[in-house]
Design a protein around this motif. Structure first.
Motif: not given
Length: 262
Positions: A6-10, A106-113, A142-148
């Motif tokens: 996971t990476v925040n690409v900015n 399942t894989v999720a990408s999240v961007y929290v404020h 089975d869930l991976v929630v990855a992100g910033d």
């Protein structure tokens, strides 16, 4: 064995020009969660064209506010299903959450404020956390929630914690929200593989000498639910070798998981 990063690409277009494409060409990850693309679906496709031509599959949730947010998932194989957003009228089209089904997980990408203490921006962040937390705690798969996540959970997760006790990202309410997710069964697998140490940090301000001094924050997490959490065997923050080698103010956080025996 699945390897998830996971990476925040900015900003996907700037990151692609500065080194993201080279990183994608060399990474061993099978799935890459992206945050803060700050672009439309079409713009992301153009920026990532060389990677897509090389075989990466892209799913993306563009932001409704131009130049803000945007999340995506790159994968070596096409997902079985993709869902954008979660059960929220306010945030469903905000470009802050996307999830995709692969094989038995399942894989999720999240961007929290990011928020800002004492302002309406922080109020918005708390509304997001309340709705998103309710959604996550209902899950049983089975869930991976990855992100910033834009929250440093403990004093180990940011260098200058004493100076940030009243700062967004380290407020008691935010940290308690992470506690609630862990109590509901989610596992912070990077912390589990790096217990009792400061960091490993994944974000450093561009200001001053934060990167050179490793004065960072650990705010990019893999929170994992279900059997997959027990299969995390290696976690690495892919920190650039030098300041001028950075293509984002975040570094990729990569976790390798053992295959299921079933």
């Amino acid at each position: 064995m699945p390897c998830i990063s996971t990476v925040n690409v900015n900003g996907i277009r700037a990151a692609a020009r500065k080194g993201l494409l080279a990183w994608l060409a060399s990474t061993t990850a099978d799935i890459v969660c992206l945050q803060e693309t700050r672009a439309t679906d079409e713009q992301v496709g153009v920026a990532l064209a060389p990677a897509l031509e090389a075989g990466w599959q892209l799913t993306h949730a563009e932001p409704e506010s131009k130049g803000r947010s945007g999340v995506g998932i790159l994968s070596r194989q096409a997902p079985r299903a993709v869902r954008i957003g979660f059960d929220s009228d306010e945030f469903g089209a905000a470009g802050r959450y996307i999830e995709a089904d692969f094989d038995d997980f399942t894989v999720a990408s999240v961007y929290v404020h990011s928020g800002e203490a004492g302002t309406t921006r922080q109020d918005e962040k708390y509304r997001f956390l309340a709705e998103f937390g309710a959604y996550l705690t209902k899950r049983t798969d089975d869930l991976v929630v990855a992100g910033d996540w834009n929250i440093a959970h403990t004093e180990r997760d940011l260098k200058n914690w004493k100076g940030n006790l009243k700062s967004a990202g380290f407020l008691p309410e935010e940290r308690a929200w992470i506690d609630e997710l862990l109590a509901a069964g989610y596992v912070d697998v990077v912390r589990g593989l790096h217990p009792g140490v400061d960091g490993p940090y994944s974000w450093w301000s561009y200001r001053g000498r934060a990167f050179d001094n490793d004065s960072g924050w650990r705010i990019d997490y893999h929170l994992v639910l279900g059997d997959l959490a027990t299969r995390a065997e290696q976690a690495l923050v892919e920190r650039a070798t030098a300041y001028d080698q950075r293509w984002s103010d975040h570094a990729p956080v990569t976790v390798r998981y053992r295959r299921s025996h079933s």
